[in-house]
Design a protein around this motif. Structure first.
Motif, mmCIF file in Angstrom:
data_model
loop_
_atom_site.group_PDB
_atom_site.id
_atom_site.type_symbol
_atom_site.label_atom_id
_atom_site.label_comp_id
_atom_site.label_asym_id
_atom_site.label_seq_id
_atom_site.Cartn_x
_atom_site.Cartn_y
_atom_site.Cartn_z
ATOM 1 N N SER A 108 -5.010 2.017 4.176
ATOM 2 C CA SER A 108 -5.132 0.588 4.113
ATOM 3 C C SER A 108 -4.740 -0.007 5.443
ATOM 4 N N ASP A 132 -14.252 4.017 -1.638
ATOM 5 C CA ASP A 132 -12.567 3.546 -1.041
ATOM 6 C C ASP A 132 -12.897 3.502 0.690
ATOM 7 N N ALA A 134 -11.829 1.400 2.889
ATOM 8 C CA ALA A 134 -10.633 1.381 3.661
ATOM 9 C C ALA A 134 -10.072 2.804 4.200
#
Length: 300
Positions: A108, A132, A134
């Motif tokens: 992240s 996902d 990120a």
């Protein structure tokens, strides 16, 4: 006595040569240092460290690193390591003690290029699904270094597992470390259709997953404890998993800590330890089994 070789997992730190030479005077293969309990996510399969919320101080980190005498790799763990307010300084400091500096991350962090400039040389990035974004962007942003995607298979993502593998490799992942969630109840037969693209770690772990053997059932002594270490503050543990599961530390970092680890290895019975017998990873079991055979053959 004939010694079986490791089953060719080709992990960079799990080799037959290492198993032959491991001792309490070996150069540390890796030192895992817990730097923060903070995390900006709440993954349902992850055990959070509510009681380990404090960030490690830079001077404490420096003092911890001094005990290892140039380990081959230092890995910063958490929590989410990039949530530490001084993550870049910690990476730079770790790089002064080891050529290899790694983190385990959820991907992240918004400025992966800064991690590379600070000295990061590898990363394990958690990826749950092909959505996902990120984590996949993070992997793509660090293409110049070794990035291993970590996929924890659960009931909620097993049907998209192949798509997740494809997405992580397309983003630039070097390999994939796959594991079955501790309390997951999945249809193992669904793994038979997974393409590993001959990636060594993924191939090894998928083979174990098909037998539901990615962790636990460690019957040998923990020789891996002799040249790898997990540290929280000044307390040292057999491994990061043992620390995460609430196991007692072997002791504190001091002038005798390596002898303390040797004594623990010789006296400890993993098969009788509830943490080792349930959570010990497959590659550690493979390594310890081989090292035990080698050590026992020398005493015959």
């Amino acid at each position: 006595m004939r010694i079986k070789t490791l089953s060719k997992p080709n992990f960079s730190t799990v080799t037959l040569n290492r198993a032959k030479n491991v001792s309490n005077s070996s150069q540390f293969e890796w030192a895992q240092i817990f730097i923060t309990g903070r995390c900006n996510m709440n993954c349902h399969y992850c055990k959070r460290f509510g009681k380990y919320s404090n960030d490690i101080q830079i001077d404490t980190f420096d003092k911890v690193c001094r005990h290892f005498d140039k380990p081959k790799k230092i890995k910063l763990t958490g929590g989410e390591p990039t949530c530490h307010p001084n993550i870049l300084e910690l990476i730079r400091l770790a790089k002064s003690y080891s050529k290899e500096v790694s983190i385990g991350t959820n991907g992240s962090y918004s400025f992966p290029d800064k991690l590379l400039i600070a000295g990061l040389t590898s990363a394990t990035v958690s990826v749950d699904t092909p959505r996902d974004v990120a984590a996949l962007r993070f992997i793509a942003a660090i293409r110049g270094i070794r990035a291993v995607a970590g996929i924890t298979v659960t009931e909620s993502n097993i049907t998209s597992l192949q798509a997740t593998i494809d997405a992580t490799l397309a983003a630039g992942a070097s390999d994939i470390s796959l594991s079955i969630g501790t309390n997951a109840h999945i249809d193992i037969s669904l793994l038979n259709k997974i393409d590993t693209y001959n990636k060594p770690i993924l191939s090894f772990r998928l083979k174990k997953a098909k037998r539901n053997a990615t962790r636990g059932a460690c019957m040998s002594k923990c020789y891996m404890c002799l040249d790898s270490i997990a540290v929280k503050d000044y307390a040292h543990y057999p491994c990061q998993i043992y620390m995460r599961e609430g196991g007692k530390p072997i002791g504190c970092l001091n002038s005798t800590f390596r002898n303390d680890r040797l004594s623990w290895t010789m006296k400890h019975s993993p098969s009788k330890d509830s943490i080792c017998s349930r959570y010990c990873p497959d590659f550690c079991i493979e390594f310890n089994k081989t090292a035990t055979l080698i050590k026992e053959s020398r005493t015959v």
